[in-house]
Scaffold this motif. Structure first.
Motif, PDB file in Angstrom:
ATOM      1  N   PHE A 144       0.822  -1.207   0.000  1.00 55.71           N
ATOM      2  CA  PHE A 144       0.000   0.000   0.000  1.00 55.71           C
ATOM      3  C   PHE A 144       0.858   1.259   0.000  1.00 55.71           C
ATOM      4  N   ASN A 145       1.940   1.227   0.776  1.00 60.01           N
ATOM      5  CA  ASN A 145       2.801   2.406   0.918  1.00 60.01           C
ATOM      6  C   ASN A 145       3.771   2.575  -0.239  1.00 60.01           C
ATOM      7  N   LEU A 160      -5.102   5.906   7.903  1.00 60.12           N
ATOM      8  CA  LEU A 160      -5.910   4.717   8.158  1.00 60.12           C
ATOM      9  C   LEU A 160      -7.179   4.709   7.303  1.00 60.12           C
ATOM     10  N   ASN A 161      -7.774   5.873   7.107  1.00 58.78           N
ATOM     11  CA  ASN A 161      -8.958   5.954   6.248  1.00 58.78           C
ATOM     12  C   ASN A 161      -8.603   5.635   4.793  1.00 58.78           C
ATOM     13  N   ARG A 162      -7.438   6.103   4.354  1.00 56.33           N
ATOM     14  CA  ARG A 162      -7.000   5.785   2.982  1.00 56.33           C
ATOM     15  C   ARG A 162      -6.750   4.290   2.823  1.00 56.33           C
ATOM     16  N   PHE A 163      -6.142   3.689   3.852  1.00 59.34           N
ATOM     17  CA  PHE A 163      -5.900   2.245   3.795  1.00 59.34           C
ATOM     18  C   PHE A 163      -7.219   1.477   3.793  1.00 59.34           C
ATOM     19  N   GLU A 164      -8.187   1.939   4.581  1.00 59.76           N
ATOM     20  CA  GLU A 164      -9.506   1.300   4.606  1.00 59.76           C
ATOM     21  C   GLU A 164     -10.142   1.320   3.216  1.00 59.76           C
ATOM     22  N   THR A 165     -10.105   2.479   2.552  1.00 60.69           N
ATOM     23  CA  THR A 165     -10.659   2.600   1.196  1.00 60.69           C
ATOM     24  C   THR A 165      -9.944   1.673   0.221  1.00 60.69           C
ATOM     25  N   TYR A 166      -8.620   1.634   0.320  1.00 66.84           N
ATOM     26  CA  TYR A 166      -7.797   0.767  -0.536  1.00 66.84           C
ATOM     27  C   TYR A 166      -8.185  -0.704  -0.350  1.00 66.84           C
ATOM     28  N   ASN A 172     -12.314  -6.733  -0.613  1.00 67.82           N
ATOM     29  CA  ASN A 172     -12.069  -7.459   0.631  1.00 67.82           C
ATOM     30  C   ASN A 172     -13.138  -7.125   1.671  1.00 67.82           C
ATOM     31  N   SER A 173     -13.232  -7.943   2.694  1.00 69.00           N
ATOM     32  CA  SER A 173     -14.313  -7.814   3.674  1.00 69.00           C
ATOM     33  C   SER A 173     -13.979  -6.813   4.780  1.00 69.00           C
ATOM     34  N   ILE A 174     -15.039  -6.338   5.436  1.00 75.13           N
ATOM     35  CA  ILE A 174     -14.889  -5.471   6.605  1.00 75.13           C
ATOM     36  C   ILE A 174     -14.151  -6.196   7.718  1.00 75.13           C
TER      37      ILE A 174
END
Length: 404
Positions: A144-145, A160-166, A172-174
């Motif tokens: 990711f980085n 963390l929000n950007r990673f969540e969106t990615y 992928n699942s929640i």
């Protein structure tokens, strides 16, 4: 406070150019050590009374700037000491530990490097499952980085929000995201505890880890019996997989890894004694009449140091864990075949035996505190997770018990 910090000139360590290192003398619990500043001046240009470099020193472009740098460094170190005292951690630290914490600059700490250190430590401690989970986070954040560098201060709520969106954009699942985030949080907490990162940078005070209810995993006793009665050729992979599932169910929902590590020597006086790999909690389970013939299938010709089930193939512990991981993948695949053969609609996995055992005992009016002990839980809240989603038809049956 029993801790002090003094700017000083270490005249005992005079260099060839006649300069001496400017140091911070750190005292803690009546012991003293030095913290280097990186600056050196001749003794005649050091003002011992004011704890600063004299203004007539010509070895730097600006003496004022040098003294300001030293003063700021002292302020930063004292802030670190005061923070540790406010957190109640200062008193319990040794001098060496305190120096280590104070001299590690947050901005230089790499989250990925620190995670790799934790992975290496876990591997040395033979905590292979935890190491694998941390390695998954390491790999996904590295991808990711797009770089090996990731500092702690870069992990903000925005990051963390950007990673969540990615993560979610990839389908992928929640709950998969939840596993990653909980691991990131655990790593961050370890770094705070070790003084590698300031507590006020902690992003999880704002970011809330999301999760969603998992699908019901338990199946009825009638379906368990279908699996037990299924006619399969002895010695085939499906035969073994069916036996693993039933054995797990009858052994209080023993996990696949614990079942794989069971040895003949664990059988004592008609009972199975073992410690759970995950928690080291001891178990003592009776071998019932239904369980006994399944075990007998695998015990013939073995000695007490042999594994009961043919899951582990190799002798080294790391390789044994790999054997189990690979076997579990094949086991779950074969359980789907067994479900089809038995006309079971639910998704049959290695976890289903444990959840089914818990649910079916609750339906037999086994007290929840007894069930909790059988499952090896340390508190009833964990046990309640297993029973909070009882099947709808069972709830209907309970309702029908109401009488007027």
């Amino acid at each position: 406070m029993k801790t002090s910090l003094t700017l000083s000139l270490d005249t005992r360590r005079k260099r060839k150019d006649r300069t001496c290192p400017v140091i911070f003398r750190l005292s803690h619990h009546r012991k003293t050590t030095a913290i280097a500043t990186g600056f050196n001046v001749p003794p005649e240009y050091w003002n011992e009374k004011n704890r600063e470099v004299k203004r007539n020193y010509t070895g730097v472009s600006s003496v004022t700037r040098l003294n300001n740098l030293l003063s700021k460094k002292k302020t930063d170190l004292m802030d670190g000491i005061n923070s540790l005292e406010e957190d109640g951690r200062l008193e319990g630290l040794s001098l060496r530990e305190l120096k280590s914490i104070l001299t590690k600059s947050t901005i230089k700490v790499s989250f990925l490097d620190y995670t790799q250190q934790l992975i290496d430590s876990m591997m040395e401690a033979k905590r292979f499952g935890n190491a694998r989970a941390y390695k998954q986070v390491y790999n996904v954040l590295k991808t990711f980085n797009r770089t090996k560098s990731l500092r702690f201060e870069e992990i903000t709520i925005t990051y963390l929000n950007r990673f969540e969106t990615y993560h979610l954009k990839k389908g992928n699942s929640i709950n998969g995201l939840s596993v990653y985030m909980r691991t990131i949080r655990a790593i961050y907490n370890k770094a705070i505890t070790q003084g590698l990162v300031a507590r006020d940078r902690y992003p999880f005070t704002q970011y809330k880890i999301k999760s969603e209810p998992t699908a019901k995993r338990a199946i009825s006793r009638e379906k368990i019996k279908r699996i037990l009665d299924l006619e399969l050729e002895v010695g085939t992979p499906l035969f073994d997989s069916r036996n693993y599932f039933i054995a797990s169910y009858l052994l209080n929902g023993v996990s696949f890894i614990d079942m794989a590590f069971l040895k003949v020597g664990n059988i004592i006086d008609g009972r199975i004694h073992y410690k759970r790999q995950k928690t080291a909690k001891p178990y003592d389970i009776k071998i019932t009449q239904q369980l006994s013939p399944i075990l007998d299938t695998y015990l013939e010709g073995k000695n007490k140091d042999d594994f009961i089930f043919p899951i582990v193939k190799r002798s080294k512990l790391l390789e044994q864990h790999r054997d189990i991981r690979n076997a579990r993948i094949k086991y779950n695949r074969r359980l789907k075949e067994i479900a089809n053969l038995c006309n079971i609609e639910e998704n049959l996995t290695s976890y289903v035996s444990r959840h089914s055992m818990a649910t079916n005992l609750i339906l037999k009016d086994v007290p929840i505190n007894a069930l909790s002990k059988m499952l090896g839980h340390s508190d009833l809240q964990t046990t309640e997770i297993y029973i909070k989603n009882l099947p709808t038809h069972i709830m209907d049956e309970y309702q029908e018990r109401l009488e007027i």
